[in-house]
Motif scaffolding. Structure first.
Motif, mmCIF file in Angstrom:
data_model
loop_
_atom_site.group_PDB
_atom_site.id
_atom_site.type_symbol
_atom_site.label_atom_id
_atom_site.label_comp_id
_atom_site.label_asym_id
_atom_site.label_seq_id
_atom_site.Cartn_x
_atom_site.Cartn_y
_atom_site.Cartn_z
ATOM 1 N N HIS A 11 19.668 64.118 30.977
ATOM 2 C CA HIS A 11 21.114 64.017 31.190
ATOM 3 C C HIS A 11 21.674 65.297 31.805
ATOM 4 N N SER A 17 23.138 59.699 34.092
ATOM 5 C CA SER A 17 24.306 59.507 33.255
ATOM 6 C C SER A 17 24.343 58.138 32.590
ATOM 7 N N SER A 18 23.575 57.210 33.091
ATOM 8 C CA SER A 18 23.558 55.870 32.522
ATOM 9 C C SER A 18 22.750 55.853 31.224
ATOM 10 N N THR A 37 29.479 62.088 26.673
ATOM 11 C CA THR A 37 30.835 62.420 27.119
ATOM 12 C C THR A 37 31.758 62.577 25.920
#
Length: 73
Positions: A11, A17-18, A37
């Motif tokens: 990451h 990001s998935s 996030t």
């Protein structure tokens, strides 16, 4: 512990990001990949009242069967 390190590495350094991609890359379910996030936003709060330990406790209270590392001695 290695899978957690791999998720973080992919990451942060690999640009993935998935959650689905991360889970597939390390061989776990996408529900086991934390929402980074949200974690980052909570840790950056100006009141400095949030710790990783507190976030972990909240996660385990919401997801009692969620991902955890079991240590045996």
């Amino acid at each position: 512990m290695q899978k957690i390190k791999d998720v973080l590495r992919l990451h942060l350094l690999g640009g993935m990001s998935s959650r689905r991609q991360l889970a597939r890359a390390v061989g776990c379910g996408k529900s086991a990949v934390p929402d980074w996030t949200k974690v980052r936003e909570e840790l950056a709060r100006p009141d400095n009242q949030v710790t990783l330990a507190l976030l972990w406790q909240e996660y385990k209270s919401e997801q009692p069967d969620g991902y955890a590392i079991c240590c045996r001695q």
